[in-house]
Design an enzyme around this catalytic site. Structure first.
Site, PDB file in Angstrom:
ATOM      1  CD  GLU A 104      -1.477   2.468   1.456  1.00  0.00           C
ATOM      2  OE1 GLU A 104      -1.269   3.270   0.497  1.00  0.00           O
ATOM      3  OE2 GLU A 104      -1.255   2.753   2.633  1.00  0.00           O
ATOM      4  CD  GLU A 150       2.362   7.320  -0.271  1.00  0.00           C
ATOM      5  OE1 GLU A 150       2.607   6.122  -0.006  1.00  0.00           O
ATOM      6  OE2 GLU A 150       1.540   8.003   0.369  1.00  0.00           O
TER       7      GLU A 150
END
Length: 610
Positions: A65, A74
């Site tokens: 995740e 990210e």
């Protein structure tokens, strides 16, 4: 822990966490749940792991995740690339299995005001030109996607297309670093395309039975099963198209070009733009463009805000001959205003955040604003304090600020009391009748029902059968903390916080008098509830009083969407009633006490329900 529980004794789980404090916290959670021996925790980034050193062999399953609102920000792509190259077997199982990004073309005056300062300023006639004609790009927002709770502006968004698919990323195979696609989009209504609203949908399993979507609530699709709770960690994203947007008609088709790098997704509409002098000028000025936040762009374009500030500065300059005006913050608007309204003023701008960018900007807009740079000076080097040497022996007649400090928009409202600290440092060089603007700051508050925000920040307990209560203090949880622990103040744009309701009148807690040097401030207020409901906390902000008559006020409260407020969530929600207790379980009023301590710039808030 979920992976280890699902596998039982049939395999091993390796977890990596590069941030040491979080790795230590994770070990505590594993120990609390008797999982310490089931999981091998390594204090490294995943791209630092080596087979044969950190893990015994290539892994069969990838659970991850590493997603932001944009999906890629990210480092999803480089992380997956390394995992497939170095850590995983061929054709591994992956959770999530796939991610798909979607978009929708929209018209929205609100979104337009967040980026097109040139277009907005063309409708304002106050004589100040932040964006001179022919220099449309001298001030603009950075070309990127901006996370935003678009449901909060649903009534101000006009969809101009149906949702369309943009990119697809499979987690079970190695992704490419770069990609591009062209989407032929049919227009469903007349209007101007101001932006693309985008979101993503996760397919968690290979079979396609479990999905998670970040789509706005007006989008109906199989992936939006049920009612998605409000959350602050994943929002929709908005990509602004430069200028006034693209005018389109119903039934027309437009070509949307989308590209992605390893971390960024960007868009372009296939618009034929003539090669004009404006574009050439924009090319020439690129070395001194100012990149400002969308909210700052909107503030600078807001006609009511501009007229209020203009009136305050004009009044302050009346009767002053050859005044020395110091702009202590990063306000280019105040600098232009002070130089434009008084032809005899000398303006010294400190620009603590903008620095040389601010000076370069001024040099390129002086002509359009009817003054010369010999009357405007930008301090080149950051010094602890100005001296009479810096002001050429002249004392300061006006010390002004909005206050606004570059790149600090995400901070708590009272952290702009840095203005008061700056004013205090300059006290030795202020003239006896020096005017300080703003004159005062008033700390305002309101008790509110904030169920979505409270739920997103309250203490963790049981999560999927695992005890997470040990993480609350470290992670800054706000609700249900054991006494005497309290959650921190949080900066939020309240209007984007899902379900909200004012339960009390707006009340004043503290006043900050900028005519005097900075000092500790203490205040107490008792307020009755005007609505029944559940109180989750207090929302606080600062109203800036710009003149000595208290007639010009710049409010940064919840109804003004370009500023963030400070939120203090209660340890437990409280039932409140109107004008006294309607039952033994409801409170009719509250006493709020606040203390501002300048040495730490912290605000301490205490409350008692009556």
């Amino acid at each position: 822990m979920m992976a280890a529980r699902a596998m039982g004794l049939n395999g091993t789980v390796t977890a990596c966490e590069s941030y040491l404090p979080m790795a230590k916290l994770m070990r505590k959670v594993l120990h609390r749940n008797s999982m310490g021996k089931a999981i091998s925790l390594i204090n490294k980034r995943s791209d630092e792991l080596e087979v044969g050193v950190d893990i015994p062999s290539r892994a069969d399953v990838l659970v991850s995740e590493i997603l932001d609102s944009e999906l890629l920000g990210e480092g999803l792509i480089p992380t997956l690339q390394h995992a497939h190259d170095k850590l995983l077997v061929e054709n591994p199982l992956a959770v999530p299995f796939r991610a798909v990004t979607y978009g929708q073309l929209v018209e929205s005056t609100y979104l337009w005001k967040l980026h097109d300062l040139s277009g907005i300023e063309a409708k304002v006639s106050d004589g100040i030109h932040l964006v001179p004609t022919g220099s449309d790009s001298i001030i603009h927002v950075k070309s990127r996607q901006y996370p935003m709770h678009c449901d909060a502006i649903r009534e101000e968004i006009k969809p101009l297309s149906e949702p369309f698919k943009i990119f697809e990323f499979d987690f079970w195979k190695r992704p490419e670093s770069n990609g591009e696609t062209k989407v032929q989009v049919q227009v469903i209504d007349d209007g101007n395309i101001h932006a693309v609203v985008s979101w993503w949908v996760l397919q968690l399993d290979r079979e396609g039975t479990v999905f998670y979507s970040t789509a706005p609530r007006w989008i109906n699709s199989p992936a939006n099963i049920g009612y998605r709770d409000w959350c602050d960690h994943w929002k929709q994203c908005v990509w602004f198209f430069r200028g006034k947007g693209m005018s389109v008609s119903q039934g027309e088709e437009v070509l949307l070009e989308a590209t992605h790098t390893e971390t960024i997704v960007s868009y372009n509409l296939n618009v034929q733009v003539p090669k004009t002098d404006t574009r050439q000028h924009d090319h020439n000025i690129r070395d001194f463009q100012l990149l400002l936040s969308p909210e700052r762009i909107a503030i600078y374009g807001d006609s009511k805000w501009r007229s209020s500030v203009l009136a305050a500065v004009r009044n302050a300059l009346q009767g002053r001959v050859n005044p020395l005006c110091v702009v202590v913050d990063d306000s280019i608007f105040l600098t232009l205003l002070a130089a434009n309204l008084s032809k005899t003023s000398h303006v010294l701008s400190l620009f603590p955040g903008l620095r040389e960018k601010g000076a370069q900007y001024l040099e390129n807009v002086v002509k359009a604003n009817s003054f010369s740079m010999d009357r405007v000076e930008v301090r080149e080097k950051r010094k602890p304090c100005l001296t009479l040497h810096d002001t050429h022996g002249k004392k300061v007649d006006m010390l002004i600020g909005e206050p606004y400090y570059y790149a600090n928009e995400g901070m708590l409202p009272w952290q702009n009391l840095r203005f008061w600290k700056d004013r205090t440092l300059l006290d030795p060089i202020l003239s006896e009748d020096a005017l300080i603007m703003p004159c005062k700051g008033i700390l305002k508050a309101c008790a509110m029902s904030l169920p979505d925000l409270w739920s997103s920040r309250c203490c963790l307990g049981d999560v999927e059968g695992f005890d997470h209560s040990i993480v609350n203090t470290t992670l800054g949880a706000c609700g249900e903390l054991p006494a005497p622990k309290e959650g921190p103040f949080l900066p939020f744009s309240i209007w984007q916080c899902g379900e909200i309701k004012e339960l009390s009148e707006i009340f004043t807690i503290l006043e900050f008098d900028f005519s005097k040097p900075i000092s500790s401030c203490h205040g107490t207020a008792q307020v009755k509830f005007i609505e029944g409901g559940t109180c989750h906390g207090f929302v606080l902000w600062v109203d800036w009083i710009m003149d000595t008559d208290n007639s010009i006020v710049i409010s940064t409260g919840p109804e003004h969407r370009y500023w963030k407020q400070g939120v203090k969530l209660l340890s437990k929600p409280v039932a409140v009633g109107i004008n006294g207790c309607n039952s033994n379980s409801e409170y009719g009023s509250t006493i709020v006490e606040a203390l501002f301590e300048p040495s730490s710039s912290e605000l301490i808030l205490k409350h008692a329900f009556l």
